[in-house]
Structure formats: C-alpha cells, structure tokens
Design a protein around this motif. Structure first.
Motif, PDB file in Angstrom:
ATOM      1  N   ALA A 134      36.827  77.493  -8.352  1.00  0.00           N
ATOM      2  CA  ALA A 134      37.237  78.358  -7.668  1.00  0.00           C
ATOM      3  C   ALA A 134      38.613  76.637  -7.497  1.00  0.00           C
ATOM      4  N   GLU A 135      38.526  75.213  -7.837  1.00  0.00           N
ATOM      5  CA  GLU A 135      39.640  74.745  -8.615  1.00  0.00           C
ATOM      6  C   GLU A 135      40.187  75.158  -9.199  1.00  0.00           C
ATOM      7  N   GLN A 136      39.104  75.815 -10.097  1.00  0.00           N
ATOM      8  CA  GLN A 136      40.176  75.855 -11.462  1.00  0.00           C
ATOM      9  C   GLN A 136      40.842  77.294 -10.547  1.00  0.00           C
ATOM     10  N   LYS A 137      40.551  78.211 -10.019  1.00  0.00           N
ATOM     11  CA  LYS A 137      41.789  79.124  -9.588  1.00  0.00           C
ATOM     12  C   LYS A 137      42.806  78.437  -9.017  1.00  0.00           C
ATOM     13  N   GLU A 138      42.970  78.166  -8.554  1.00  0.00           N
ATOM     14  CA  GLU A 138      43.578  77.310  -7.074  1.00  0.00           C
ATOM     15  C   GLU A 138      44.192  76.245  -8.100  1.00  0.00           C
ATOM     16  N   GLN A 139      44.008  75.729  -9.167  1.00  0.00           N
ATOM     17  CA  GLN A 139      45.032  75.497 -10.773  1.00  0.00           C
ATOM     18  C   GLN A 139      45.889  76.669 -10.887  1.00  0.00           C
ATOM     19  N   GLY A 140      44.785  77.484 -11.472  1.00  0.00           N
ATOM     20  CA  GLY A 140      46.209  78.708 -12.447  1.00  0.00           C
ATOM     21  C   GLY A 140      46.957  79.100 -11.298  1.00  0.00           C
ATOM     22  N   LYS A 141      47.102  79.309  -9.863  1.00  0.00           N
ATOM     23  CA  LYS A 141      48.101  79.751  -8.848  1.00  0.00           C
ATOM     24  C   LYS A 141      48.915  79.019  -9.204  1.00  0.00           C
ATOM     25  N   ARG A 142      49.005  77.099  -8.817  1.00  0.00           N
ATOM     26  CA  ARG A 142      49.846  76.317  -8.900  1.00  0.00           C
ATOM     27  C   ARG A 142      50.373  76.287 -10.205  1.00  0.00           C
ATOM     28  N   LEU A 143      49.486  76.548 -11.670  1.00  0.00           N
ATOM     29  CA  LEU A 143      50.455  76.432 -12.244  1.00  0.00           C
ATOM     30  C   LEU A 143      51.710  77.510 -12.546  1.00  0.00           C
ATOM     31  N   LYS A 144      51.401  78.562 -12.942  1.00  0.00           N
ATOM     32  CA  LYS A 144      51.587  80.094 -12.101  1.00  0.00           C
ATOM     33  C   LYS A 144      53.482  79.743 -11.503  1.00  0.00           C
ATOM     34  N   THR A 145      52.976  78.811 -10.771  1.00  0.00           N
ATOM     35  CA  THR A 145      54.285  79.571  -9.458  1.00  0.00           C
ATOM     36  C   THR A 145      55.069  77.778 -10.230  1.00  0.00           C
TER      37      THR A 145
END
Length: 104
Positions: free
Chosen positions: A57-68
């Motif tokens: 779940a944390e990796q998914k959140e980090q992926g979203k932040r990285l994309k932003t």
C-alpha cells in the motif's frame, strides 16, 4: 498347567515398561516443542504477510506521489513553450500592425 511368571521376570517387564514410558514421554515432549515452534512460525508468517500488505500500500502511494512529481517539469516545460509561442505571436502581430501603421 498354569502360566505364572517369576518375580524377576515381572520386575524386568516393569523396568522395560518404564524405559518405554520414558522414551514415549520424551518423544511427546519433542513433539510439543515442535508444535510450539510451528505455532510461532505461523504467527511470524502472518505478521510478515500483514507487513508486506502495508508495504505494498505504501509503495502504491509513493508511486502516485512520484508520478505527480514527474509531471511537474512537464507542466513547467509546456508553460514555457506556450509563453514563448505567445511572445513570438505577439511580436509578429506587433510588427505587422506597426508595418501597416507605418505604410499608411
């Protein structure tokens, strides 16, 4: 004919039974220890699975932040391109208007 055993035979039988009981009790103790270890291992695996779910779940959140974060330079570049094209268009338009006014 009666089948009686001697006292010595009975005592030997008793000793052998006690030895067998000791062996069986030791085997049961070892099995209980193994079952306890398996229970501990099962709990650890469960905790590990929960931890992995949290990490996913944390990796998914980090992926979203990285994309932003990766989109910011693209947006900035697009803004710069629009500003440059606007400046060129404005300059060209101003030049044309100035030429028309100067021609008149």
């Amino acid at each position: 004919m009666e089948d009686y055993i001697t006292r010595a035979e009975h005592e030997e039988f008793g000793r052998r039974m006690e030895d067998e009981h000791h062996r069986q009790n030791r085997r049961i103790e070892l099995l209980e220890e193994n079952i306890g270890q398996l229970a501990d291992l099962t709990l650890s695996v469960g905790k590990l699975a929960n931890s992995m779910e949290g990490m996913l779940a944390e990796q998914k959140e980090q992926g979203k932040r990285l994309k932003t974060l990766e989109e910011v330079p693209v947006k900035n570049w697009n803004t710069v391109k629009v500003a440059i094209l606007t400046a060129i268009g404005t300059a060209a338009g101003t030049g044309i208007v100035a030429a028309v006014i100067n021609y008149l």
